[in-house]
Design a protein around this motif. Structure first.
Motif, mmCIF file in Angstrom:
data_model
loop_
_atom_site.group_PDB
_atom_site.id
_atom_site.type_symbol
_atom_site.label_atom_id
_atom_site.label_comp_id
_atom_site.label_asym_id
_atom_site.label_seq_id
_atom_site.Cartn_x
_atom_site.Cartn_y
_atom_site.Cartn_z
ATOM 1 N N ALA A 1 1.612 14.246 10.470
ATOM 2 C CA ALA A 1 2.748 13.831 11.307
ATOM 3 C C ALA A 1 3.751 12.992 10.528
ATOM 4 O O ALA A 1 4.928 13.004 10.835
ATOM 5 C CB ALA A 1 2.264 13.050 12.525
ATOM 6 N N GLY A 2 3.320 12.277 9.522
ATOM 7 C CA GLY A 2 4.241 11.439 8.745
ATOM 8 C C GLY A 2 4.821 12.140 7.528
ATOM 9 O O GLY A 2 5.483 11.516 6.725
ATOM 10 N N ALA A 3 4.615 13.452 7.393
ATOM 11 C CA ALA A 3 5.061 14.174 6.204
ATOM 12 C C ALA A 3 6.559 14.038 5.972
ATOM 13 O O ALA A 3 7.007 13.910 4.837
ATOM 14 C CB ALA A 3 4.679 15.651 6.311
ATOM 15 N N LYS A 4 7.357 14.018 7.036
ATOM 16 C CA LYS A 4 8.796 13.892 6.870
ATOM 17 C C LYS A 4 9.191 12.516 6.323
ATOM 18 O O LYS A 4 10.275 12.334 5.812
ATOM 19 C CB LYS A 4 9.512 14.168 8.193
ATOM 20 C CG LYS A 4 9.255 13.133 9.256
ATOM 21 C CD LYS A 4 9.992 13.446 10.533
ATOM 22 C CE LYS A 4 9.649 12.346 11.537
ATOM 23 N NZ LYS A 4 10.281 12.492 12.779
ATOM 24 N N LEU A 5 8.281 11.540 6.477
ATOM 25 C CA LEU A 5 8.550 10.190 5.958
ATOM 26 C C LEU A 5 8.062 10.023 4.524
ATOM 27 O O LEU A 5 8.208 8.961 3.952
ATOM 28 C CB LEU A 5 7.880 9.139 6.861
ATOM 29 C CG LEU A 5 8.319 9.149 8.322
ATOM 30 C CD1 LEU A 5 7.475 8.176 9.126
ATOM 31 C CD2 LEU A 5 9.791 8.795 8.439
ATOM 32 N N GLY A 6 7.435 11.035 3.980
ATOM 33 C CA GLY A 6 7.010 10.952 2.589
ATOM 34 C C GLY A 6 5.543 10.642 2.394
ATOM 35 O O GLY A 6 5.117 10.336 1.300
ATOM 36 N N PHE A 7 4.735 10.718 3.463
ATOM 37 C CA PHE A 7 3.293 10.517 3.275
ATOM 38 C C PHE A 7 2.493 11.405 4.176
ATOM 39 O O PHE A 7 2.886 12.169 4.913
ATOM 40 C CB PHE A 7 2.864 9.051 3.463
ATOM 41 C CG PHE A 7 3.292 8.378 4.720
ATOM 42 C CD1 PHE A 7 4.472 7.679 4.754
ATOM 43 C CD2 PHE A 7 2.541 8.462 5.880
ATOM 44 C CE1 PHE A 7 4.872 7.045 5.908
ATOM 45 C CE2 PHE A 7 2.941 7.836 7.024
ATOM 46 C CZ PHE A 7 4.107 7.125 7.034
ATOM 47 N N VAL B 1 -1.661 -3.905 9.127
ATOM 48 C CA VAL B 1 -1.602 -3.350 7.768
ATOM 49 C C VAL B 1 -1.390 -1.839 7.839
ATOM 50 O O VAL B 1 -0.508 -1.282 7.182
ATOM 51 C CB VAL B 1 -2.889 -3.671 6.965
ATOM 52 C CG1 VAL B 1 -2.896 -2.922 5.633
ATOM 53 C CG2 VAL B 1 -3.030 -5.170 6.730
ATOM 54 N N ALA B 2 -2.201 -1.175 8.649
ATOM 55 C CA ALA B 2 -2.134 0.284 8.743
ATOM 56 C C ALA B 2 -0.793 0.761 9.300
ATOM 57 O O ALA B 2 -0.200 1.715 8.782
ATOM 58 C CB ALA B 2 -3.287 0.807 9.602
ATOM 59 N N MET B 3 -0.296 0.097 10.335
ATOM 60 C CA MET B 3 0.976 0.538 10.915
ATOM 61 C C MET B 3 2.148 0.233 9.993
ATOM 62 O O MET B 3 3.100 1.015 9.915
ATOM 63 C CB MET B 3 1.174 -0.082 12.297
ATOM 64 C CG MET B 3 0.278 0.579 13.341
ATOM 65 S SD MET B 3 0.563 0.030 15.034
ATOM 66 C CE MET B 3 -0.153 -1.601 14.998
ATOM 67 N N ALA B 4 2.094 -0.891 9.268
ATOM 68 C CA ALA B 4 3.163 -1.195 8.315
ATOM 69 C C ALA B 4 3.185 -0.150 7.201
ATOM 70 O O ALA B 4 4.255 0.269 6.756
ATOM 71 C CB ALA B 4 2.981 -2.597 7.731
ATOM 72 N N ILE C 1 0.839 -1.204 0.000
ATOM 73 C CA ILE C 1 0.000 0.000 0.000
ATOM 74 C C ILE C 1 0.872 1.252 0.000
ATOM 75 O O ILE C 1 0.616 2.203 -0.739
ATOM 76 C CB ILE C 1 -0.966 -0.013 1.209
ATOM 77 C CG1 ILE C 1 -2.048 -1.072 0.999
ATOM 78 C CG2 ILE C 1 -1.585 1.361 1.438
ATOM 79 C CD1 ILE C 1 -2.902 -1.341 2.227
ATOM 80 N N THR C 2 1.929 1.241 0.806
ATOM 81 C CA THR C 2 2.837 2.385 0.873
ATOM 82 C C THR C 2 3.460 2.667 -0.492
ATOM 83 O O THR C 2 3.593 3.817 -0.908
ATOM 84 C CB THR C 2 3.953 2.133 1.905
ATOM 85 O OG1 THR C 2 3.359 1.921 3.175
ATOM 86 C CG2 THR C 2 4.916 3.297 1.994
ATOM 87 N N ALA C 3 3.841 1.609 -1.190
ATOM 88 C CA ALA C 3 4.484 1.765 -2.492
ATOM 89 C C ALA C 3 3.493 2.121 -3.600
ATOM 90 O O ALA C 3 3.885 2.689 -4.612
ATOM 91 C CB ALA C 3 5.227 0.478 -2.850
ATOM 92 N N ALA D 1 6.244 2.439 7.172
ATOM 93 C CA ALA D 1 7.082 1.948 6.067
ATOM 94 C C ALA D 1 8.230 1.079 6.592
ATOM 95 O O ALA D 1 9.336 1.119 6.083
ATOM 96 C CB ALA D 1 7.591 3.109 5.215
ATOM 97 N N ALA D 2 7.944 0.319 7.627
ATOM 98 C CA ALA D 2 8.921 -0.595 8.233
ATOM 99 C C ALA D 2 8.194 -1.885 8.595
ATOM 100 O O ALA D 2 8.005 -2.194 9.774
ATOM 101 C CB ALA D 2 9.548 0.042 9.466
ATOM 102 N N PRO D 3 7.766 -2.654 7.578
ATOM 103 C CA PRO D 3 6.905 -3.809 7.869
ATOM 104 C C PRO D 3 7.525 -4.862 8.785
ATOM 105 O O PRO D 3 6.818 -5.448 9.602
ATOM 106 C CB PRO D 3 6.590 -4.391 6.487
ATOM 107 C CG PRO D 3 7.582 -3.790 5.559
ATOM 108 C CD PRO D 3 8.020 -2.494 6.151
ATOM 109 N N LEU D 4 8.820 -5.096 8.694
ATOM 110 C CA LEU D 4 9.420 -6.116 9.560
ATOM 111 C C LEU D 4 9.381 -5.700 11.032
ATOM 112 O O LEU D 4 9.077 -6.521 11.901
ATOM 113 C CB LEU D 4 10.855 -6.407 9.128
ATOM 114 C CG LEU D 4 10.999 -7.090 7.767
ATOM 115 C CD1 LEU D 4 12.474 -7.288 7.428
ATOM 116 C CD2 LEU D 4 10.248 -8.413 7.728
#
Length: 192
Positions: A186-192, A124-127, A59-61, A131-134
Protein backbone atom coordinates in the motif's frame (compact mmCIF):
# COMPACT_ATOMS: atom_id res chain seq x y z
CA UNK A 1 -3.31 14.74 6.90
CA UNK A 2 -3.94 11.00 6.72
CA UNK A 3 -0.88 10.41 8.89
CA UNK A 4 -2.27 12.77 11.54
CA UNK A 5 -5.76 11.27 11.61
CA UNK A 6 -4.66 7.62 11.53
CA UNK A 7 -2.04 8.26 14.23
CA UNK A 8 -4.59 10.02 16.42
CA UNK A 9 -7.21 7.30 16.08
CA UNK A 10 -4.91 4.33 16.47
CA UNK A 11 -3.18 5.69 19.57
CA UNK A 12 -6.44 6.88 21.16
CA UNK A 13 -7.86 3.37 20.81
CA UNK A 14 -4.63 1.59 21.78
CA UNK A 15 -4.25 3.79 24.86
CA UNK A 16 -7.61 2.79 26.35
CA UNK A 17 -6.78 0.34 29.12
CA UNK A 18 -3.02 0.88 28.61
CA UNK A 19 -0.80 1.23 31.67
CA UNK A 20 -0.39 4.97 31.15
CA UNK A 21 -4.16 5.41 31.15
CA UNK A 22 -4.28 3.36 34.35
CA UNK A 23 -1.54 5.63 35.70
CA UNK A 24 -3.68 8.68 34.81
CA UNK A 25 -6.61 7.14 36.73
CA UNK A 26 -4.35 6.46 39.71
CA UNK A 27 -2.77 9.93 39.80
CA UNK A 28 -6.16 11.60 39.42
CA UNK A 29 -7.69 9.55 42.21
CA UNK A 30 -4.74 10.13 44.53
CA UNK A 31 -4.01 13.83 43.97
CA UNK A 32 -7.22 15.34 42.60
CA UNK A 33 -5.20 17.96 40.68
CA UNK A 34 -6.14 17.41 37.04
CA UNK A 35 -4.34 20.35 35.42
CA UNK A 36 -0.77 19.47 36.47
CA UNK A 37 -1.48 15.84 35.61
CA UNK A 38 -2.71 16.74 32.11
CA UNK A 39 0.26 19.10 31.62
CA UNK A 40 2.65 16.33 32.68
CA UNK A 41 1.01 13.88 30.26
CA UNK A 42 1.30 16.41 27.41
CA UNK A 43 4.97 17.23 27.98
CA UNK A 44 5.99 13.60 28.58
CA UNK A 45 4.16 12.46 25.45
CA UNK A 46 5.64 15.21 23.28
CA UNK A 47 9.16 14.29 24.39
CA UNK A 48 8.67 10.53 24.22
CA UNK A 49 6.78 10.47 20.93
CA UNK A 50 9.06 13.15 19.49
CA UNK A 51 12.00 10.82 20.03
CA UNK A 52 9.98 7.93 18.60
CA UNK A 53 9.05 10.01 15.53
CA UNK A 54 12.71 10.92 14.99
CA UNK A 55 13.61 7.23 15.17
CA UNK A 56 10.89 6.44 12.63
CA UNK A 57 12.25 9.11 10.28
CA UNK A 58 15.77 7.70 10.67
CA UNK A 59 14.52 4.19 9.91
CA UNK A 60 12.82 5.47 6.76
CA UNK A 61 16.05 7.09 5.59
CA UNK A 62 18.24 4.12 6.52
CA UNK A 63 16.41 1.07 5.18
CA UNK A 64 15.74 0.09 1.60
CA UNK A 65 12.08 0.36 0.56
CA UNK A 66 11.68 -3.43 0.37
CA UNK A 67 13.18 -4.07 3.83
CA UNK A 68 11.21 -1.16 5.28
CA UNK A 69 7.95 -2.57 3.91
CA UNK A 70 8.55 -5.92 5.62
CA UNK A 71 9.75 -4.40 8.91
CA UNK A 72 6.76 -2.05 9.08
CA UNK A 73 4.21 -4.65 7.99
CA UNK A 74 5.41 -7.15 10.58
CA UNK A 75 5.65 -4.41 13.23
CA UNK A 76 2.03 -3.41 12.68
CA UNK A 77 0.93 -7.06 12.89
CA UNK A 78 2.94 -7.42 16.12
CA UNK A 79 1.23 -4.29 17.47
CA UNK A 80 -2.15 -5.87 16.67
CA UNK A 81 -1.33 -8.85 18.87
CA UNK A 82 0.24 -6.71 21.62
CA UNK A 83 -2.85 -4.48 21.76
CA UNK A 84 -4.95 -7.47 22.79
CA UNK A 85 -2.77 -8.07 25.89
CA UNK A 86 -4.06 -6.12 28.95
CA UNK A 87 -1.67 -3.77 30.76
CA UNK A 88 -1.09 -3.15 34.44
CA UNK A 89 0.96 -0.49 36.22
CA UNK A 90 3.87 -0.95 38.57
CA UNK A 91 3.90 0.56 42.05
CA UNK A 92 7.40 1.91 41.38
CA UNK A 93 6.01 4.19 38.67
CA UNK A 94 3.80 5.99 41.20
CA UNK A 95 6.32 6.36 44.08
CA UNK A 96 8.03 9.22 42.24
CA UNK A 97 5.06 11.49 43.01
CA UNK A 98 6.09 11.93 46.61
CA UNK A 99 9.45 13.44 45.56
CA UNK A 100 8.64 15.58 42.49
CA UNK A 101 5.15 16.95 42.98
CA UNK A 102 2.18 16.18 40.77
CA UNK A 103 3.47 17.72 37.48
CA UNK A 104 7.03 16.39 37.85
CA UNK A 105 5.88 12.95 38.90
CA UNK A 106 3.41 12.75 36.02
CA UNK A 107 6.10 13.86 33.57
CA UNK A 108 8.64 11.32 34.80
CA UNK A 109 6.27 8.40 35.30
CA UNK A 110 4.49 8.88 31.97
CA UNK A 111 7.78 9.25 30.10
CA UNK A 112 9.16 6.08 31.69
CA UNK A 113 5.89 4.17 31.32
CA UNK A 114 5.84 5.00 27.59
CA UNK A 115 9.39 3.72 27.01
CA UNK A 116 8.95 0.61 24.89
CA UNK A 117 5.17 0.79 25.30
CA UNK A 118 2.91 -0.12 22.41
CA UNK A 119 1.97 3.50 21.69
CA UNK A 120 5.64 4.51 21.49
CA UNK A 121 6.43 1.59 19.18
CA UNK A 122 3.35 2.48 17.12
CA UNK A 123 4.66 6.05 16.83
CA UNK A 124 7.99 4.76 15.50
CA UNK A 125 6.23 2.51 12.99
CA UNK A 126 3.76 5.14 11.81
CA UNK A 127 6.46 7.81 11.49
CA UNK A 128 8.44 5.40 9.33
CA UNK A 129 5.35 4.32 7.38
CA UNK A 130 4.07 7.80 6.58
CA UNK A 131 7.48 9.54 6.37
CA UNK A 132 5.81 12.48 8.13
CA UNK A 133 7.14 12.34 11.70
CA UNK A 134 5.81 15.74 12.81
CA UNK A 135 2.26 14.91 11.74
CA UNK A 136 2.51 11.46 13.33
CA UNK A 137 3.85 12.88 16.63
CA UNK A 138 1.10 15.51 16.66
CA UNK A 139 -1.46 12.77 16.00
CA UNK A 140 -0.13 10.30 18.55
CA UNK A 141 0.11 13.05 21.17
CA UNK A 142 -3.49 14.05 20.50
CA UNK A 143 -4.49 10.38 20.66
CA UNK A 144 -2.83 10.06 24.08
CA UNK A 145 -4.67 13.14 25.30
CA UNK A 146 -8.01 11.93 23.92
CA UNK A 147 -7.64 8.72 25.94
CA UNK A 148 -5.92 10.05 29.06
CA UNK A 149 -7.53 13.44 29.75
CA UNK A 150 -10.99 11.93 30.33
CA UNK A 151 -9.29 9.40 32.61
CA UNK A 152 -7.83 12.26 34.63
CA UNK A 153 -11.15 14.10 34.94
CA UNK A 154 -13.49 11.15 35.27
CA UNK A 155 -11.26 8.88 37.31
CA UNK A 156 -12.50 5.45 38.24
CA UNK A 157 -16.11 6.17 37.23
CA UNK A 158 -15.25 6.04 33.53
CA UNK A 159 -12.98 2.98 33.69
CA UNK A 160 -15.79 0.60 34.57
CA UNK A 161 -18.07 1.78 31.74
CA UNK A 162 -15.71 1.29 28.77
CA UNK A 163 -15.87 -2.10 26.98
CA UNK A 164 -12.08 -2.65 27.02
CA UNK A 165 -12.12 -5.86 24.98
CA UNK A 166 -14.10 -4.20 22.20
CA UNK A 167 -11.86 -1.12 22.14
CA UNK A 168 -8.70 -3.24 22.13
CA UNK A 169 -10.19 -5.42 19.40
CA UNK A 170 -10.87 -2.38 17.21
CA UNK A 171 -7.34 -1.03 17.78
CA UNK A 172 -5.86 -4.46 17.01
CA UNK A 173 -7.92 -4.66 13.80
CA UNK A 174 -6.61 -1.25 12.70
CA UNK A 175 -3.00 -2.28 13.39
CA UNK A 176 -3.58 -5.57 11.53
CA UNK A 177 -5.09 -3.72 8.56
CA UNK A 178 -2.13 -1.34 8.47
CA UNK A 179 0.26 -4.30 8.63
CA UNK A 180 -1.46 -6.23 5.85
CA UNK A 181 -1.80 -3.14 3.66
CA UNK A 182 1.90 -2.38 4.15
CA UNK A 183 2.94 -5.96 3.36
CA UNK A 184 0.75 -5.91 0.25
CA UNK A 185 2.47 -2.75 -0.96
CA UNK A 186 0.00 0.00 0.00
CA UNK A 187 2.90 2.40 0.59
CA UNK A 188 4.61 1.65 -2.75
CA UNK A 189 3.66 5.04 -4.19
CA UNK A 190 5.45 6.66 -1.23
CA UNK A 191 8.68 4.83 -1.97
CA UNK A 192 8.50 1.86 0.40
Amino acid sequence: MESFFVSTGVVALAEIGDKTQLLAFLLAARFKKPLPIVAGILVATLINHGLAGALGAWITASLSPEVLRWVLGLSFLGMAVWTLIPDSIEDEETKTVQRLGVFGATLVTFFLAEMGDKTQIATVAMAAHYAAPLMVVAGTTLGMLIADVPAVFAGDKLANKIPMKLVHGIAAAIFAALGLATLLGAGAKLGF
